[in-house]
Design a protein around this motif. Structure first.
Motif, PDB file in Angstrom:
ATOM      1  N   ARG A   1       7.902  13.907  10.095  1.00  0.00           N
ATOM      2  CA  ARG A   1       8.590  13.578   8.841  1.00  0.00           C
ATOM      3  C   ARG A   1       9.697  14.592   8.565  1.00  0.00           C
ATOM      4  O   ARG A   1       9.442  15.788   8.574  1.00  0.00           O
TER       5      ARG A   1
ATOM      6  N   GLU B   1      -7.469   3.881  -4.114  1.00  0.00           N
ATOM      7  CA  GLU B   1      -7.197   4.234  -2.722  1.00  0.00           C
ATOM      8  C   GLU B   1      -7.618   3.075  -1.834  1.00  0.00           C
ATOM      9  O   GLU B   1      -8.734   2.562  -1.958  1.00  0.00           O
ATOM     10  N   VAL B   2      -6.740   2.650  -0.964  1.00  0.00           N
ATOM     11  CA  VAL B   2      -7.088   1.587  -0.020  1.00  0.00           C
ATOM     12  C   VAL B   2      -7.959   2.211   1.068  1.00  0.00           C
ATOM     13  O   VAL B   2      -7.600   3.229   1.655  1.00  0.00           O
TER      14      VAL B   2
ATOM     15  N   ILE C   1       6.638   0.009   6.818  1.00  0.00           N
ATOM     16  CA  ILE C   1       7.933   0.650   6.540  1.00  0.00           C
ATOM     17  C   ILE C   1       7.751   2.160   6.361  1.00  0.00           C
ATOM     18  O   ILE C   1       6.625   2.651   6.270  1.00  0.00           O
TER      19      ILE C   1
ATOM     20  N   TYR D   1       5.367   6.055 -12.986  1.00  0.00           N
ATOM     21  CA  TYR D   1       5.515   4.718 -12.405  1.00  0.00           C
ATOM     22  C   TYR D   1       5.839   3.638 -13.447  1.00  0.00           C
ATOM     23  O   TYR D   1       5.783   2.457 -13.128  1.00  0.00           O
TER      24      TYR D   1
ATOM     25  N   PHE E   1       8.516   6.501  -1.286  1.00  0.00           N
ATOM     26  CA  PHE E   1       9.905   6.062  -1.137  1.00  0.00           C
ATOM     27  C   PHE E   1      10.019   4.655  -0.563  1.00  0.00           C
ATOM     28  O   PHE E   1      10.843   3.858  -0.998  1.00  0.00           O
TER      29      PHE E   1
ATOM     30  N   SER F   1       3.050   1.258   3.407  1.00  0.00           N
ATOM     31  CA  SER F   1       3.984   2.378   3.288  1.00  0.00           C
ATOM     32  C   SER F   1       3.247   3.615   2.801  1.00  0.00           C
ATOM     33  O   SER F   1       3.647   4.257   1.831  1.00  0.00           O
TER      34      SER F   1
ATOM     35  N   ASP G   1       7.875   6.272   7.015  1.00  0.00           N
ATOM     36  CA  ASP G   1       7.614   7.236   8.088  1.00  0.00           C
ATOM     37  C   ASP G   1       6.694   6.689   9.182  1.00  0.00           C
ATOM     38  O   ASP G   1       6.677   7.227  10.293  1.00  0.00           O
TER      39      ASP G   1
ATOM     40  N   GLU H   1      -1.563   2.458  -5.296  1.00  0.00           N
ATOM     41  CA  GLU H   1      -1.169   3.858  -5.073  1.00  0.00           C
ATOM     42  C   GLU H   1      -2.308   4.750  -5.557  1.00  0.00           C
ATOM     43  O   GLU H   1      -2.814   4.564  -6.648  1.00  0.00           O
ATOM     44  N   MET H   2      -2.683   5.725  -4.754  1.00  0.00           N
ATOM     45  CA  MET H   2      -3.851   6.538  -5.120  1.00  0.00           C
ATOM     46  C   MET H   2      -3.540   7.678  -6.076  1.00  0.00           C
ATOM     47  O   MET H   2      -4.434   8.190  -6.735  1.00  0.00           O
ATOM     48  N   ASN H   3      -2.269   8.071  -6.170  1.00  0.00           N
ATOM     49  CA  ASN H   3      -1.912   9.164  -7.092  1.00  0.00           C
ATOM     50  C   ASN H   3      -1.383   8.624  -8.422  1.00  0.00           C
ATOM     51  O   ASN H   3      -0.817   7.537  -8.479  1.00  0.00           O
TER      52      ASN H   3
ATOM     53  N   ALA I   1      13.373   5.344   4.400  1.00  0.00           N
ATOM     54  CA  ALA I   1      12.240   4.589   3.839  1.00  0.00           C
ATOM     55  C   ALA I   1      12.733   3.670   2.728  1.00  0.00           C
ATOM     56  O   ALA I   1      12.341   2.502   2.634  1.00  0.00           O
TER      57      ALA I   1
ATOM     58  N   VAL J   1       0.854  -1.191   0.000  1.00  0.00           N
ATOM     59  CA  VAL J   1       0.000   0.000   0.000  1.00  0.00           C
ATOM     60  C   VAL J   1       0.885   1.236   0.000  1.00  0.00           C
ATOM     61  O   VAL J   1       1.625   1.486   0.956  1.00  0.00           O
ATOM     62  N   GLY J   2       0.842   2.002  -1.102  1.00  0.00           N
ATOM     63  CA  GLY J   2       1.623   3.226  -1.206  1.00  0.00           C
ATOM     64  C   GLY J   2       2.850   3.057  -2.082  1.00  0.00           C
ATOM     65  O   GLY J   2       3.699   2.203  -1.826  1.00  0.00           O
TER      66      GLY J   2
HETATM   67  C1  LIG Z   1       9.589  19.283   2.658  1.00  0.00           C
HETATM   68  C2  LIG Z   1      10.190  17.923   2.809  1.00  0.00           C
HETATM   69  C3  LIG Z   1      11.508  17.701   2.449  1.00  0.00           C
HETATM   70  C4  LIG Z   1      12.078  16.443   2.573  1.00  0.00           C
HETATM   71  N1  LIG Z   1      13.385  16.263   2.210  1.00  0.00           N
HETATM   72  C5  LIG Z   1      13.973  15.068   2.373  1.00  0.00           C
HETATM   73  C6  LIG Z   1      15.356  14.869   1.999  1.00  0.00           C
HETATM   74  O1  LIG Z   1      16.020  15.795   1.509  1.00  0.00           O
HETATM   75  N2  LIG Z   1      15.890  13.655   2.189  1.00  0.00           N
HETATM   76  C7  LIG Z   1      15.185  12.606   2.701  1.00  0.00           C
HETATM   77  O2  LIG Z   1      15.736  11.508   2.836  1.00  0.00           O
HETATM   78  N3  LIG Z   1      13.872  12.751   3.057  1.00  0.00           N
HETATM   79  C8  LIG Z   1      13.247  13.953   2.906  1.00  0.00           C
HETATM   80  N4  LIG Z   1      11.913  14.098   3.261  1.00  0.00           N
HETATM   81  C9  LIG Z   1      11.190  12.968   3.898  1.00  0.00           C
HETATM   82  C10 LIG Z   1      10.608  11.975   2.904  1.00  0.00           C
HETATM   83  O3  LIG Z   1       9.812  12.617   1.948  1.00  0.00           O
HETATM   84  C11 LIG Z   1       9.772  10.933   3.637  1.00  0.00           C
HETATM   85  O4  LIG Z   1      10.479  10.441   4.746  1.00  0.00           O
HETATM   86  C12 LIG Z   1       9.397   9.769   2.721  1.00  0.00           C
HETATM   87  O5  LIG Z   1       8.556  10.240   1.688  1.00  0.00           O
HETATM   88  C13 LIG Z   1       8.718   8.624   3.490  1.00  0.00           C
HETATM   89  O6  LIG Z   1       8.384   7.569   2.637  1.00  0.00           O
HETATM   90  P1  LIG Z   1       7.034   6.733   2.852  1.00  0.00           P
HETATM   91  O7  LIG Z   1       7.073   5.625   1.869  1.00  0.00           O
HETATM   92  O8  LIG Z   1       6.845   6.433   4.281  1.00  0.00           O
HETATM   93  O9  LIG Z   1       5.868   7.772   2.483  1.00  0.00           O
HETATM   94  P2  LIG Z   1       5.583   8.555   1.104  1.00  0.00           P
HETATM   95  O10 LIG Z   1       6.810   8.722   0.306  1.00  0.00           O
HETATM   96  O11 LIG Z   1       4.799   9.752   1.484  1.00  0.00           O
HETATM   97  O12 LIG Z   1       4.641   7.559   0.304  1.00  0.00           O
HETATM   98  C14 LIG Z   1       3.335   7.270   0.701  1.00  0.00           C
HETATM   99  C15 LIG Z   1       2.515   6.939  -0.536  1.00  0.00           C
HETATM  100  O13 LIG Z   1       1.338   6.235  -0.144  1.00  0.00           O
HETATM  101  C16 LIG Z   1       0.237   6.728  -0.870  1.00  0.00           C
HETATM  102  N5  LIG Z   1      -0.958   6.433  -0.051  1.00  0.00           N
HETATM  103  C17 LIG Z   1      -1.215   6.860   1.210  1.00  0.00           C
HETATM  104  N6  LIG Z   1      -2.380   6.352   1.650  1.00  0.00           N
HETATM  105  C18 LIG Z   1      -2.872   5.566   0.651  1.00  0.00           C
HETATM  106  C19 LIG Z   1      -4.052   4.775   0.507  1.00  0.00           C
HETATM  107  N7  LIG Z   1      -4.959   4.686   1.492  1.00  0.00           N
HETATM  108  N8  LIG Z   1      -4.256   4.112  -0.659  1.00  0.00           N
HETATM  109  C20 LIG Z   1      -3.332   4.205  -1.669  1.00  0.00           C
HETATM  110  N9  LIG Z   1      -2.201   4.942  -1.587  1.00  0.00           N
HETATM  111  C21 LIG Z   1      -1.968   5.614  -0.440  1.00  0.00           C
HETATM  112  C22 LIG Z   1       0.544   8.208  -1.061  1.00  0.00           C
HETATM  113  O14 LIG Z   1      -0.164   8.728  -2.169  1.00  0.00           O
HETATM  114  C23 LIG Z   1       2.055   8.185  -1.281  1.00  0.00           C
HETATM  115  O15 LIG Z   1       2.409   8.066  -2.639  1.00  0.00           O
HETATM  116  C24 LIG Z   1      11.311  15.363   3.110  1.00  0.00           C
HETATM  117  C25 LIG Z   1       9.981  15.582   3.461  1.00  0.00           C
HETATM  118  C26 LIG Z   1       9.407  16.832   3.324  1.00  0.00           C
HETATM  119  C27 LIG Z   1       7.979  17.049   3.705  1.00  0.00           C
END
Ligand SMILES: Cc1cc2nc3c(=O)[nH]c(=O)nc-3n(C[C@H](O)[C@H](O)[C@H](O)COP(=O)(O)OP(=O)(O)OC[C@H]3O[C@@H](n4cnc5c(N)ncnc54)[C@H](O)[C@@H]3O)c2cc1C
Lengths: 422, 97
Positions: free
Chosen positions: A193, A109-110, A319, A95, A45, A136, A321, A67-69, A334, A41-42
């Motif tokens: 985050r 969207e889940v 996994i 993608y 990263f 994720s 955040d 992925e919803m986007n 991540a 899910v997601g």
């Molecule tokens: C301003 C800013 C700057 C940053 N700069 C850095 C940097 O320089 N270096 C670094 O290492 N990190 C950086 N980060 C942090 C980094 O972006 C996050 O730690 C990372 O994106 C976490 O990955 P993730 O997979 O947990 O979540 P995400 O990357 O947010 O992925 C989550 C995905 O799940 C999808 N999703 C959520 N819910 C659902 C659902 N119900 N159904 C379907 N899809 C869903 C979302 O659309 C999204 O695509 C930054 C963050 C911010 C806000």
């Protein structure tokens, strides 16, 4: 090869683990077994990396990412978009690479998870069965915890803490702001985050003001009692490049906001903005609650670090955040947690023991101007259930440099490529 | 005893088991990818690791650790790995085509 009793016990444990996999049980011959199904899910990263590496390490596993986007929009480098140094196109990726890896991509969207039946439910009505589930979805922002940050306020006051339309709108607000205006940013308490993210954003907005609107000011209202990441380096950069332009106020938790007058009400005073950016508190995304794995105070998810499997619900891995960990919530983390999880899932599905002592690393670069950057980095090794940093294997830049800006752009290219197969 | 082990392996479908160590290096090497690119093939200013000579690689890791070779980020990362792991990483990246 000589087996001792310990090896035998290890192997038996692996066998028992494999036998409990639904859909696989009862099949003794690997060739004849049903394809194991992993649902992710997601596609951010964590999720995209995990899906891709499962396919690389065992192409026989059926991997679906929901992925919803339509597109991947990177938070890293979104602050330089706010600063007018890059644009939305630079941080937006498709993608198609994941599909080339043999990952099935579903745009939906889940909306529900039945962890007992091992079924994921989507908004469209589609359902997906899994042998193992990887969550994720990143973070759930909680504007409801700040009085006044209601649905109407959210139309005009951006968080821009998930890159996308919010980033573009905040950039437009900054462009429309007159010279002499005030940008106010409200920073949530840890954990959130990207710990250095708000301070990088302050630098990028100040950099834009310095070039285009030199009479303008940045006021940072930090809920934390001090700058939480790379403090010395950010302070040095602010002093060197943006003297008199940035007012940093620690321990400034918003009591409420008034979107109409763009005001943040603090205990002691009201702070009025021309452009207001409020990053609310956050926790693990809603689907972790649906699966019953948001078991750290209903905020984050406790996991077993060798497999990233939830401590609360079997066959559900978390996994990125969303997890409760001493490591920072970053894209680099991540990406690497995604790989540890992928390797463990491949081992478990094949009836083998996952690595009991994985190594993980983080590096977060932050831009301080349009051509200089700084970083913080660390290596952790799992000892028992604790992440331990070997001596010397952590630290920050000596000073900001143009070299680091170059490496930061190299990091972005490579982590996007590694996550999405670009 | 021996027979029981074979049975246990059969039940798990793990005859021809990949040694845990090979798996370890693979994941450890993947740790480097967010900077050096997938399989150590870099697209930007960070150097590629794919196909580097094993001896050269091992020497660089040693020199990063000691500070003999000044670095922006590599000293911290190199100090996270043992000598034995650096050797395995060197072999892994040297073998990438
Ligand atoms: C301003 C800013 C700057 C940053 N700069 C850095 C940097 O320089 N270096 C670094 O290492 N990190 C950086 N980060 C942090 C980094 O972006 C996050 O730690 C990372 O994106 C976490 O990955 P993730 O997979 O947990 O979540 P995400 O990357 O947010 O992925 C989550 C995905 O799940 C999808 N999703 C959520 N819910 C659902 C659902 N119900 N159904 C379907 N899809 C869903 C979302 O659309 C999204 O695509 C930054 C963050 C911010 C806000």
């Amino acid at each position: 090869m000589a087996f001792n009793r310990r090896d035998f016990l290890k192997i038996s444990a692996g066998a028992a683990g494999a036998a409990t996999l639904g859909g696989l049980s009862g099949c003794a011959t690997p060739g004849a077994r049903a394809k194991a199904k992993v649902v992710v899910v997601g596609g951010g990263f964590g999720g995209a990396t995990c899906a891709r590496y499962i396919k690389i390490w065992d192409p026989g596993i059926d991997v679906t990412v929901i992925e919803m986007n339509d597109k991947f929009v990177s938070c890293p480098f979104s602050n330089t978009v706010l600063g007018g140094i890059s644009d939305m196109e630079d941080i937006t990726h498709g993608y198609d690479g994941l599909k080339k890896d043999g990952v099935r991509l579903v745009k939906d969207e889940v909306v529900g998870i039945d962890a007992a039946k091992r079924v994921v439910k989507c908004k469209s009505g589609a359902t997906f069965n899994y042998d193992r589930l990887v969550l994720s979805g990143g973070i759930e922002l909680r504007p409801e915890l700040i009085p006044g940050f209601d649905a109407a306020a959210q139309q005009t006051v951006m968080h821009a803490w998930k890159a996308g339309p919010q980033t573009a709108t905040l950039r437009k607000q900054l462009e429309a702001m007159p010279n002499g205006g005030v940008f106010v940013i409200s920073i949530p308490g840890m954990p959130y985050r990207c710990p250095p993210g708000p301070y990088e954003r302050i630098s990028m907005v100040a950099n834009y003001f310095k070039q285009k609107k030199p009479k303008s000011k940045v006021i940072a209202l930090d809920t934390n009692s001090d700058i939480v990441s790379k403090k010395g380096l950010f302070m040095a950069a602010w002093d060197k490049h943006y003297k008199g332009m940035i007012e940093y106020r620690p321990s400034s938790k918003p009591v409420r906001i008034d979107a109409k007058t763009r005001t943040v009400v603090l205990d002691v005073e009201d702070v009025k903005a021309d452009v207001l950016n409020v990053i609310p508190p956050m926790r693990a995304h809603a689907m972790t609650a649906a699966a019953g794995v948001r078991n750290d105070n209903d905020n984050w998810c406790k996991v077993n670090f060798t497999t990233l499997e939830s401590t609360a619900v079997p066959y559900v891995h978390v996994i990125g955040d969303s997890i409760s960990a001493p490591t920072p919530k970053s894209g680099s983390m991540a990406n690497n947690y995604g790989k540890i999880c992928a390797a463990a899932i491949v081992e478990l599905i094949n009836g083998r023991q996952p690595d009991a002592s994985p190594v993980i690393t983080n590096t977060c670069f932050s831009a301080t101007t349009g051509h200089t950057a700084i970083h913080v980095a660390a290596v952790w090794r799992l000892e028992g259930d604790k992440w331990v940093t070997p001596k010397g294997a952590s630290g920050v830049s000596k000073e900001e440099s143009e070299m680091e800006w170059a490496y930061m752009t190299g990091w972005a290219k490579n982590i996007w490529a590694d996550t999405l197969n670009l | 005893m021996k027979q029981t082990i074979v049975l246990a392996l059969l039940a798990a479908g793990t005859l021809g088991m990949v040694s845990a160590q090979a798996a370890d290096v693979r994941v450890m090497a993947a740790n480097c990818a967010y900077c050096h690119g997938p399989d150590g093939k870099s697209q930007g200013p960070i150097p590629s690791l794919a196909g580097l000579d094993k001896g050269y690689f091992i020497q660089q890791m040693k020199d990063f650790k000691s500070g003999e070779r000044p670095s922006v980020v590599m000293q911290k990362h190199a100090l996270g790995y043992t000598e034995e792991e650096c050797r395995k990483l060197a072999e892994w990246f040297a073998a990438v085509k």
